[in-house]
Motif scaffolding. Sequence first.
Motif, short mmCIF file in Angstrom:
data_model
loop_
_atom_site.label_atom_id
_atom_site.label_comp_id
_atom_site.label_asym_id
_atom_site.label_seq_id
_atom_site.Cartn_x
_atom_site.Cartn_y
_atom_site.Cartn_z
N LEU A 60 0.75 -1.18 -0.10
CA LEU A 60 -0.01 0.16 -0.02
C LEU A 60 0.82 1.25 -0.01
O LEU A 60 0.52 2.19 -0.69
CB LEU A 60 -0.92 -0.01 1.26
N ASN A 61 1.99 1.20 0.75
CA ASN A 61 2.64 2.53 0.86
C ASN A 61 3.31 2.86 -0.62
O ASN A 61 3.59 3.94 -0.92
CB ASN A 61 3.89 2.18 1.96
N LEU A 62 3.90 1.74 -1.24
CA LEU A 62 4.50 1.73 -2.37
C LEU A 62 3.32 2.36 -3.61
O LEU A 62 3.87 3.46 -4.39
CB LEU A 62 5.11 0.70 -3.00
N TRP A 72 9.36 6.19 5.73
CA TRP A 72 8.36 6.71 5.14
C TRP A 72 8.01 5.88 3.72
O TRP A 72 7.25 5.84 3.35
CB TRP A 72 8.51 8.15 4.78
N LEU A 73 9.50 5.71 2.98
CA LEU A 73 9.58 5.01 1.79
C LEU A 73 9.04 3.61 1.88
O LEU A 73 8.44 3.01 1.06
CB LEU A 73 11.00 5.06 1.36
N LEU A 74 9.15 3.03 3.19
CA LEU A 74 8.88 1.85 3.11
C LEU A 74 7.42 1.24 3.64
O LEU A 74 6.75 0.52 3.12
CB LEU A 74 9.89 0.75 4.20
N ILE A 75 7.26 1.87 4.66
CA ILE A 75 5.75 1.50 5.21
C ILE A 75 5.01 2.89 5.93
O ILE A 75 4.07 2.76 6.43
CB ILE A 75 5.98 0.45 6.43
N GLY A 76 5.72 3.90 6.15
CA GLY A 76 5.46 5.07 6.80
C GLY A 76 3.82 5.68 6.65
O GLY A 76 3.23 6.06 7.47
N PHE A 77 3.66 5.87 5.36
CA PHE A 77 2.31 6.50 4.87
C PHE A 77 1.17 5.50 5.21
O PHE A 77 0.12 5.88 5.65
CB PHE A 77 2.20 6.87 3.35
N ALA A 78 1.55 4.28 5.06
CA ALA A 78 0.60 3.32 5.16
C ALA A 78 0.21 3.12 6.66
O ALA A 78 -1.03 2.97 7.00
CB ALA A 78 0.74 2.02 4.80
#
Length: 231
Positions: free
Chosen positions: A18-20, A176-182
């Motif tokens: 999802l993050n990607l 943030w790039l790996l999982i932060g936003f999700a």
Amino acid sequence: MDSKLWRFFDYVGDMAALNLLFIVTCLPVVTIGASVTALNSVLFKRKEKRADDVKREYIRDFKANFKNSTIIWVIFLVFLFACGLNLAIVSQTDLTYRNQIMVGFGAVLAVMVMTVLYSFAVLARFENSWLDTVIKAFVIGILSFPYTVVIFLVLTAAVIASIQTYASIMAALAVWLLIGFALTGHLCSAMFYRAFRRFTRKEDLSEDTVDEAMYTLREQYRKEKMLKKHR
């Protein structure tokens, strides 16, 4: 397959995917609204165990809500630009009530941000026109003030924790790039989900959106409340 370890890795894998997807679909900037809406939609479905394939669900919800969410996002960008321009003008003047005006602008901006955040969550959960969505988002955000405060605290803490030192910025960038936003979306969507409960009727949702457990608990709560009133 049902072990806690397996479910944990399944969760991490879904969040990373999802993050990607979120990052990629946000790159044109104008599509950020649709991306946030799709992220909320998938997280709602995952909470109700209805998201079998998060990638397919995300793309489908991104397309389905693209028009309304983009309209809301563009209006917000225009408002943000106008607000920033006014703040720049006021900051360069010697008005007697300059500080009060700056505080007023800050309060208006906070309300606007709240309305936009709730708008994307409402779009993810219900089917409305963009104007009805904004109106309902504003009302729900105000009436669900405790949840709104928690959402702001989560977002503020995430930003502050990311910019403390150079090392924290580098570490935060990787997260943030790996999982932060999700992950941040997951925490906020849990608050949105709770905020929507008191404003949602079962008949207003499609069959695949209904959380039976939620409505069972709410009905039980209402019955207990009625019994207390009659005692």
